[in-house]
Design an enzyme around this catalytic site. Structure first.
Site, PDB file in Angstrom:
ATOM      1  N   GLY A 106     -73.070   5.989  14.530  1.00 56.92           N
ATOM      2  CA  GLY A 106     -71.819   5.859  13.761  1.00 56.92           C
ATOM      3  C   GLY A 106     -71.014   4.698  14.308  1.00 56.92           C
ATOM      4  O   GLY A 106     -69.779   4.684  14.269  1.00 56.92           O
TER       5      GLY A 106
ATOM      6  N   GLY B 107     -64.523   3.477  12.263  1.00 60.59           N
ATOM      7  CA  GLY B 107     -63.215   3.207  12.855  1.00 60.59           C
ATOM      8  C   GLY B 107     -63.195   3.465  14.351  1.00 60.59           C
ATOM      9  O   GLY B 107     -62.541   2.742  15.111  1.00 60.59           O
TER      10      GLY B 107
ATOM     11  N   ASP C 169     -75.913   2.815  12.667  1.00 62.20           N
ATOM     12  CA  ASP C 169     -75.034   3.304  11.596  1.00 62.20           C
ATOM     13  C   ASP C 169     -75.800   3.152  10.298  1.00 62.20           C
ATOM     14  O   ASP C 169     -76.746   2.354  10.217  1.00 62.20           O
ATOM     15  CB  ASP C 169     -73.722   2.481  11.541  1.00 62.20           C
ATOM     16  CG  ASP C 169     -72.594   3.241  10.827  1.00 62.20           C
ATOM     17  OD1 ASP C 169     -72.745   3.571   9.623  1.00 62.20           O
ATOM     18  OD2 ASP C 169     -71.566   3.518  11.471  1.00 62.20           O
TER      19      ASP C 169
ATOM     20  N   ARG D  36     -60.462  12.713   8.871  1.00 60.96           N
ATOM     21  CA  ARG D  36     -59.525  13.477   8.030  1.00 60.96           C
ATOM     22  C   ARG D  36     -58.652  12.582   7.160  1.00 60.96           C
ATOM     23  O   ARG D  36     -58.378  11.451   7.494  1.00 60.96           O
ATOM     24  CB  ARG D  36     -58.596  14.299   8.933  1.00 60.96           C
ATOM     25  CG  ARG D  36     -59.286  15.458   9.554  1.00 60.96           C
ATOM     26  CD  ARG D  36     -58.291  16.347  10.227  1.00 60.96           C
ATOM     27  NE  ARG D  36     -57.654  15.726  11.381  1.00 60.96           N
ATOM     28  CZ  ARG D  36     -56.501  16.114  11.891  1.00 60.96           C
ATOM     29  NH1 ARG D  36     -55.822  17.099  11.318  1.00 60.96           N
ATOM     30  NH2 ARG D  36     -55.995  15.537  12.956  1.00 60.96           N
TER      31      ARG D  36
ATOM     32  N   ILE E 127     -68.273  13.331  19.414  1.00 63.18           N
ATOM     33  CA  ILE E 127     -66.891  13.019  19.025  1.00 63.18           C
ATOM     34  C   ILE E 127     -66.604  13.575  17.625  1.00 63.18           C
ATOM     35  O   ILE E 127     -65.485  14.010  17.336  1.00 63.18           O
ATOM     36  CB  ILE E 127     -66.659  11.483  19.054  1.00 63.18           C
ATOM     37  CG1 ILE E 127     -66.695  10.975  20.500  1.00 63.18           C
ATOM     38  CG2 ILE E 127     -65.353  11.105  18.372  1.00 63.18           C
ATOM     39  CD1 ILE E 127     -66.620   9.463  20.641  1.00 63.18           C
ATOM     40  N   SER E 128     -67.623  13.585  16.760  1.00 60.67           N
ATOM     41  CA  SER E 128     -67.432  13.954  15.349  1.00 60.67           C
ATOM     42  C   SER E 128     -66.832  15.353  15.214  1.00 60.67           C
ATOM     43  O   SER E 128     -67.268  16.294  15.865  1.00 60.67           O
ATOM     44  CB  SER E 128     -68.768  13.928  14.608  1.00 60.67           C
ATOM     45  OG  SER E 128     -69.453  12.741  14.893  1.00 60.67           O
ATOM     46  N   ASN E 129     -65.860  15.453  14.338  1.00 58.48           N
ATOM     47  CA  ASN E 129     -65.166  16.730  14.104  1.00 58.48           C
ATOM     48  C   ASN E 129     -65.836  17.565  13.028  1.00 58.48           C
ATOM     49  O   ASN E 129     -66.519  17.021  12.171  1.00 58.48           O
ATOM     50  CB  ASN E 129     -63.722  16.427  13.674  1.00 58.48           C
ATOM     51  CG  ASN E 129     -62.813  16.267  14.873  1.00 58.48           C
ATOM     52  OD1 ASN E 129     -62.883  17.043  15.816  1.00 58.48           O
ATOM     53  ND2 ASN E 129     -61.962  15.257  14.825  1.00 58.48           N
TER      54      ASN E 129
ATOM     55  N   ASP F  39     -57.119  14.753  23.659  1.00 57.72           N
ATOM     56  CA  ASP F  39     -56.056  15.757  23.848  1.00 57.72           C
ATOM     57  C   ASP F  39     -55.396  15.585  25.215  1.00 57.72           C
ATOM     58  O   ASP F  39     -54.180  15.740  25.355  1.00 57.72           O
ATOM     59  CB  ASP F  39     -56.634  17.172  23.719  1.00 57.72           C
ATOM     60  CG  ASP F  39     -57.309  17.384  22.379  1.00 57.72           C
ATOM     61  OD1 ASP F  39     -56.808  16.834  21.381  1.00 57.72           O
ATOM     62  OD2 ASP F  39     -58.349  18.063  22.337  1.00 57.72           O
TER      63      ASP F  39
ATOM     64  N   HIS G 184     -60.916  21.838  20.378  1.00 54.99           N
ATOM     65  CA  HIS G 184     -60.343  20.569  19.925  1.00 54.99           C
ATOM     66  C   HIS G 184     -59.930  20.654  18.458  1.00 54.99           C
ATOM     67  O   HIS G 184     -60.479  19.984  17.596  1.00 54.99           O
ATOM     68  CB  HIS G 184     -61.330  19.415  20.144  1.00 54.99           C
ATOM     69  CG  HIS G 184     -60.849  18.122  19.573  1.00 54.99           C
ATOM     70  ND1 HIS G 184     -59.771  17.441  20.092  1.00 54.99           N
ATOM     71  CD2 HIS G 184     -61.259  17.404  18.503  1.00 54.99           C
ATOM     72  CE1 HIS G 184     -59.553  16.357  19.366  1.00 54.99           C
ATOM     73  NE2 HIS G 184     -60.442  16.305  18.386  1.00 54.99           N
TER      74      HIS G 184
ATOM     75  N   MET H 266     -58.813   7.134  20.182  1.00 56.31           N
ATOM     76  CA  MET H 266     -60.048   7.919  20.341  1.00 56.31           C
ATOM     77  C   MET H 266     -61.136   7.096  21.024  1.00 56.31           C
ATOM     78  O   MET H 266     -61.879   7.592  21.867  1.00 56.31           O
ATOM     79  CB  MET H 266     -60.528   8.427  18.975  1.00 56.31           C
ATOM     80  CG  MET H 266     -61.790   9.251  19.068  1.00 56.31           C
ATOM     81  SD  MET H 266     -61.570  10.718  20.095  1.00 56.31           S
ATOM     82  CE  MET H 266     -62.878  10.511  21.286  1.00 56.31           C
TER      83      MET H 266
HETATM   84  P1  NAI Z   1     -65.237   6.379   9.923  1.00 56.73           P
HETATM   85  O1  NAI Z   1     -65.472   6.878   8.558  1.00 56.73           O
HETATM   86  O2  NAI Z   1     -64.385   5.172  10.100  1.00 56.73           O
HETATM   87  O3  NAI Z   1     -66.623   6.085  10.652  1.00 56.73           O
HETATM   88  C1  NAI Z   1     -67.690   6.963  10.590  1.00 56.73           C
HETATM   89  C2  NAI Z   1     -68.961   6.138  10.620  1.00 56.73           C
HETATM   90  O4  NAI Z   1     -70.045   7.065  10.599  1.00 56.73           O
HETATM   91  C3  NAI Z   1     -69.118   5.209   9.411  1.00 56.73           C
HETATM   92  O5  NAI Z   1     -69.370   3.884   9.837  1.00 56.73           O
HETATM   93  C4  NAI Z   1     -70.309   5.799   8.659  1.00 56.73           C
HETATM   94  O6  NAI Z   1     -71.105   4.821   8.012  1.00 56.73           O
HETATM   95  C5  NAI Z   1     -71.052   6.464   9.801  1.00 56.73           C
HETATM   96  N1  NAI Z   1     -72.002   7.482   9.352  1.00 56.73           N
HETATM   97  C6  NAI Z   1     -71.877   8.401   8.367  1.00 56.73           C
HETATM   98  N2  NAI Z   1     -73.009   9.126   8.248  1.00 56.73           N
HETATM   99  C7  NAI Z   1     -73.853   8.662   9.203  1.00 56.73           C
HETATM  100  C8  NAI Z   1     -75.169   9.004   9.588  1.00 56.73           C
HETATM  101  N3  NAI Z   1     -75.852   9.970   8.973  1.00 56.73           N
HETATM  102  N4  NAI Z   1     -75.730   8.306  10.595  1.00 56.73           N
HETATM  103  C9  NAI Z   1     -75.048   7.321  11.234  1.00 56.73           C
HETATM  104  N5  NAI Z   1     -73.803   6.953  10.909  1.00 56.73           N
HETATM  105  C10 NAI Z   1     -73.217   7.618   9.907  1.00 56.73           C
HETATM  106  O7  NAI Z   1     -64.658   7.619  10.785  1.00 56.73           O
HETATM  107  P2  NAI Z   1     -63.944   7.565  12.219  1.00 56.73           P
HETATM  108  O8  NAI Z   1     -62.485   7.414  12.050  1.00 56.73           O
HETATM  109  O9  NAI Z   1     -64.681   6.631  13.080  1.00 56.73           O
HETATM  110  O10 NAI Z   1     -64.186   9.090  12.704  1.00 56.73           O
HETATM  111  C11 NAI Z   1     -65.479   9.555  13.006  1.00 56.73           C
HETATM  112  C12 NAI Z   1     -65.449  11.018  13.391  1.00 56.73           C
HETATM  113  O11 NAI Z   1     -64.733  11.211  14.616  1.00 56.73           O
HETATM  114  C13 NAI Z   1     -64.763  11.929  12.369  1.00 56.73           C
HETATM  115  O12 NAI Z   1     -65.502  13.116  12.237  1.00 56.73           O
HETATM  116  C14 NAI Z   1     -63.420  12.219  13.009  1.00 56.73           C
HETATM  117  O13 NAI Z   1     -62.854  13.420  12.563  1.00 56.73           O
HETATM  118  C15 NAI Z   1     -63.821  12.305  14.459  1.00 56.73           C
HETATM  119  N6  NAI Z   1     -62.718  12.184  15.406  1.00 56.73           N
HETATM  120  C16 NAI Z   1     -62.824  12.871  16.575  1.00 56.73           C
HETATM  121  C17 NAI Z   1     -61.822  12.844  17.504  1.00 56.73           C
HETATM  122  C18 NAI Z   1     -61.964  13.607  18.781  1.00 56.73           C
HETATM  123  O14 NAI Z   1     -60.966  13.706  19.515  1.00 56.73           O
HETATM  124  N7  NAI Z   1     -63.114  14.148  19.140  1.00 56.73           N
HETATM  125  C19 NAI Z   1     -60.586  12.064  17.280  1.00 56.73           C
HETATM  126  C20 NAI Z   1     -60.595  11.329  16.052  1.00 56.73           C
HETATM  127  C21 NAI Z   1     -61.619  11.416  15.141  1.00 56.73           C
END
Ligand code: NAI
Length: 338
Positions: free
Chosen positions: A8, A12, A34, A86, A122-124, A155, A184, A238
């Site tokens: 991934g 972002g 990705d 989200r 990391i993914s939620n 957190d 989390h 993050m």
């Molecule tokens: P984003 O949408 O900007 O990036 C996600 C990436 O994952 C995209 O580039 C997408 O193409 C890729 N992706 C989707 N399916 C995939 C697959 N099967 N294989 C490989 N890559 C794939 O999202 P962002 O903002 O980067 O957030 C990612 C995750 O992190 C979300 O689930 C979010 O909720 C979570 N998160 C976790 C936090 C934590 O504290 N653990 C804090 C903030 C976000």
């Protein structure tokens, strides 16, 4: 030689996290995977004159398993920020339907190609995605509880930052260290200000200020989601937090002693301290201080549970209740679609 793979990597979180890893003195090789833009991000980062070697991998189509296998081959650490973030009004649990399937398929690829790697999720929703990875690994017979970590560091970063705002004399990222236990998401996040090195600042706050501070740590992610106006959730803070945890693990793997980080782990009997926490709390997974070493989790420090003040005990009981449901949901997802 230390190889880190980000699944991934073009998202972002994935992009700034990959930038930090490219600058890391603890990484030799960085592999970016990705479903889109991984080559582009890897090429961009490769122009930075640090010694970390970067490669990008994207599948040709949705049946292509070669790209992820190449990305994961020989990796020591896998960090997973893949999935959807989200939008305003959504809880982390709302992401389950989409992210659960993504995490399960990525966990299968890791189980097949890099079963001994450390895996940082990391993914939620982390409370459910970590159990999904564990159950998937179990189904392949490769689950090592000492090597799987749900990243809850954001957190802790928020708790440190928000507490520091009450005392302008505090400087630097290390000046406040608050443990955050539980899970989390929302009410499962329990900041333990009463045992922090800045507990004197916390003790001076009014009851209302204390409540606001706890609420801000539990729901701090919503501030970012709202401020970004539908364009995503926390990414830069993050990425910093994900890198902070990854670096701590890499330091421990390379032999540094006494490295302790809060993380969401499976309370397996093979980890010293885990069985006690499990029987005390009734949960199979929990975020709490974990000592890290060359093989991953060395021990969990359940002593913190005996030090909670009355309000923290109340919050922890609420957290455990919700956490149990989140964990069951993750476990059931894998066993249902097996
Ligand atoms: P984003 O949408 O900007 O990036 C996600 C990436 O994952 C995209 O580039 C997408 O193409 C890729 N992706 C989707 N399916 C995939 C697959 N099967 N294989 C490989 N890559 C794939 O999202 P962002 O903002 O980067 O957030 C990612 C995750 O992190 C979300 O689930 C979010 O909720 C979570 N998160 C976790 C936090 C934590 O504290 N653990 C804090 C903030 C976000």
């Amino acid at each position: 030689m230390t190889k880190v793979t980000v699944l991934g990597a073009a998202g972002g979180i994935g992009q700034p996290l990959s930038l930090l890893l490219k600058l890391s003195p603890y990484v030799d090789e960085l592999s970016l995977y990705d479903i889109r833009l991984a080559h582009g991000v890897a090429t961009d980062l490769s122009h930075i004159n640090s010694s970390v070697k970067v490669s990008g991998f994207e599948p040709k189509d949705k049946n292509d398993q070669q790209a992820i296998k190449q990305a994961l081959a020989g990796t020591d650490v896998v960090i997973i920020p893949a999935g959807v973030p989200r939008k305003p009004g959504m809880t982390r649990d709302d992401l389950f339907n989409i992210n659960a399937g993504i995490i399960k398929s990525l966990a299968s690829a890791i189980a097949e190609t890099a079963p001994n790697a450390f895996v940082l999720v990391i993914s939620n929703p982390v409370n459910s995605t970590v159990p999904i990875v564990a159950e998937t690994f179990k189904s392949y017979g490769v689950f090592n509880p000492k090597r799987l970590f749900g990243v809850t560091t954001l957190d802790i970063v928020r708790a440190n930052t928000f507490l520091k705002e009450y005392d302008s004399s505090l400087q630097g990222v290390e000046s406040v260290k608050v443990d955050v236990i539980g899970g989390h998401s929302g009410e499962t996040i329990v900041p333990v200000f009463s045992t922090s090195n800045a507990r004197d600042i916390f003790a001076k706050l009014s009851t209302d200020q204390k409540k606001q501070l706890v609420h801000r740590v539990q729901f701090g992610g919503d501030e970012v989601v709202k401020a970004k106006n539908g364009a995503g959730s926390a990414t830069l803070s993050m990425a910093y937090s994900g890198y902070t945890f990854a670096e701590a693990l890499l330091r421990a793997v390379k032999g540094e002693r006494g490295v302790v980080e809060d993380s969401f782990v499976y309370l397996d009997a093979s980890i010293p301290g885990a069985s006690e926490v499990r029987s005390k709390t009734g949960v199979d997974y929990l975020s709490l201080p974990v000592e890290l070493g060359p093989q991953g989790a060395v021990s969990v420090q359940g002593g913190i549970l005996t030090q909670l003040d009355t309000e923290e005990q109340r919050l922890f009981a609420i957290a455990v209740n919700t956490l149990k449901k989140n964990i069951v949901k993750g476990v059931a997802f894998v066993n249902k679609v097996k």
